[in-house]
Design a protein around this motif. Structure first.
Motif, mmCIF file in Angstrom:
data_model
loop_
_atom_site.group_PDB
_atom_site.id
_atom_site.type_symbol
_atom_site.label_atom_id
_atom_site.label_comp_id
_atom_site.label_asym_id
_atom_site.label_seq_id
_atom_site.Cartn_x
_atom_site.Cartn_y
_atom_site.Cartn_z
ATOM 1 N N ILE A 236 38.654 -27.382 25.878
ATOM 2 C CA ILE A 236 38.741 -26.494 27.390
ATOM 3 C C ILE A 236 37.209 -26.845 27.864
ATOM 4 O O ILE A 236 36.509 -27.384 26.973
ATOM 5 N N GLU A 237 36.776 -27.431 29.394
ATOM 6 C CA GLU A 237 36.148 -28.382 29.625
ATOM 7 C C GLU A 237 35.175 -26.739 30.352
ATOM 8 O O GLU A 237 36.126 -25.478 31.200
ATOM 9 N N GLY A 238 33.616 -26.148 29.123
ATOM 10 C CA GLY A 238 33.436 -24.928 29.530
ATOM 11 C C GLY A 238 31.705 -25.182 29.204
ATOM 12 O O GLY A 238 31.757 -26.076 28.584
ATOM 13 N N ASP A 239 31.172 -24.036 29.593
ATOM 14 C CA ASP A 239 29.886 -24.271 28.949
ATOM 15 C C ASP A 239 29.514 -23.032 27.746
ATOM 16 O O ASP A 239 31.025 -21.748 27.935
ATOM 17 N N GLY A 240 28.861 -23.209 26.676
ATOM 18 C CA GLY A 240 29.232 -22.413 25.396
ATOM 19 C C GLY A 240 28.603 -21.235 25.967
ATOM 20 O O GLY A 240 28.702 -20.501 25.401
ATOM 21 N N ARG A 241 27.779 -20.755 26.560
ATOM 22 C CA ARG A 241 27.160 -19.392 27.352
ATOM 23 C C ARG A 241 28.749 -18.388 28.001
ATOM 24 O O ARG A 241 27.706 -17.108 28.187
ATOM 25 N N ASP A 242 29.334 -18.767 28.732
ATOM 26 C CA ASP A 242 30.846 -18.428 29.244
ATOM 27 C C ASP A 242 31.297 -18.304 28.328
ATOM 28 O O ASP A 242 32.668 -17.989 28.071
ATOM 29 N N THR A 243 31.187 -18.410 26.849
ATOM 30 C CA THR A 243 32.902 -18.364 25.864
ATOM 31 C C THR A 243 32.918 -17.065 26.099
ATOM 32 O O THR A 243 34.919 -16.725 25.970
ATOM 33 N N GLY A 244 32.552 -15.950 26.469
ATOM 34 C CA GLY A 244 33.243 -14.683 27.266
ATOM 35 C C GLY A 244 34.727 -14.733 27.635
ATOM 36 O O GLY A 244 35.196 -13.624 27.563
ATOM 37 N N ALA A 245 34.654 -15.457 29.192
ATOM 38 C CA ALA A 245 35.162 -15.689 29.850
ATOM 39 C C ALA A 245 36.547 -16.057 29.033
ATOM 40 O O ALA A 245 37.795 -16.552 29.966
ATOM 41 N N HIS A 246 36.463 -17.227 27.966
ATOM 42 C CA HIS A 246 37.469 -17.359 27.403
ATOM 43 C C HIS A 246 38.505 -16.861 26.259
ATOM 44 O O HIS A 246 39.508 -17.765 25.847
ATOM 45 N N PHE A 247 36.735 -16.565 25.149
ATOM 46 C CA PHE A 247 37.945 -16.362 24.176
ATOM 47 C C PHE A 247 36.862 -14.834 23.583
ATOM 48 O O PHE A 247 36.842 -14.003 24.304
#
Length: 240
Positions: A82-93
């Motif tokens: 997944i392309e994304g920032d670790g600070r945005d884990t709430g948006a993914h998981f």
């Protein structure tokens, strides 16, 4: 050479922590944040675990996809990128979605690490393992000092900021500070290791790599040696 030592030592340490916390043969849900070349992610997928890689650099993701293409189908099926920032884990998981969360070689690029660490703890299941690999601020003067760059060594005593080998301005972390942060986010420190005590300046492989790794592994878990390692591997556990 430095990366070979780093990856092998960290792999052994992760395996030790997993063996001490989870039943043998259990298929774990692993999140690798900032997976880079995917060394640990691919290794854990080969061991039978379900691995999700979260990476903000499209080129890095492309490189991992290319490496993954050479793996058997069963391993490819166990890896999600997944392309994304670790600070945005709430948006993914969802909260508690993973048994193991890896964040290796990432914090030095984050000016304020606390929000990232809190986000990682949120997606960690109770009893889950949080594995952090960071540049050791308490030993930041070692590399320039041993290289004869004493002006840089003197500055390192007073500041966690440094210039990495790519020429980027980054920062190191202190174990004492991260220990307090991990306690505050509900994933207190349960084990820590030093990584690259003897080989931080090495550019080429020694004649006996096995002996180097044996010496590094022992130093990485032995005081006072581990405290002056170039990198620290900190392992927290969700809920203690």
């Amino acid at each position: 050479m430095r990366n070979t030592v780093r990856q092998e030592l960290v792999a052994r340490q992760i395996d030790e922590q997993i063996a001490g916390r989870f039943p043998v043969g259990r298929r774990l849900r692993v999140l690798d944040v900032g997976l880079g070349q995917g060394t640990q992610a691919l290794r854990l997928a080969r061991a039978g675990h379900e691995v999700t890689g979260l990476e903000s650099d499209p080129e890095m993701i492309a490189g991992v996809r290319a490496a993954l293409a050479g793996e058997p189908e069963g391993i490819r099926e166990r890896v999600r990128l997944i392309e994304g920032d670790g600070r945005d884990t709430g948006a993914h998981f969802l909260p508690g979605a993973f048994d193991v969360v890896l964040c290796h070689g990432v914090l030095m690029y984050v000016p304020e690490p606390d929000p990232l660490l809190a986000a990682l703890a949120r997606v960690l299941a109770p009893g889950g393992l949080l594995s952090l690999l960071v540049r050791n601020a308490d030993a930041l003067a070692m590399r320039p000092g041993l290289s004869g760059d004493f002006a840089t060594a003197l500055r390192a005593f007073d500041s966690p900021a440094y210039t990495d080998r790519l020429g980027l301005e980054v920062r190191a972390d202190r174990r004492e500070t991260l220990t307090a942060t991990l306690a505050g986010i509900g994933a207190p420190l349960r084990a820590w290791y030093g990584v690259r005590v003897f080989s931080d300046l090495a550019a080429t492989a020694p004649t006996d790599l096995d002996q180097l790794l044996a010496a590094e592994e022992r130093a990485g878990r032995t005081d006072p040696y581990r405290a002056v390692a170039a990198l620290l591997h900190l392992c927290g556990v969700r809920g203690g």
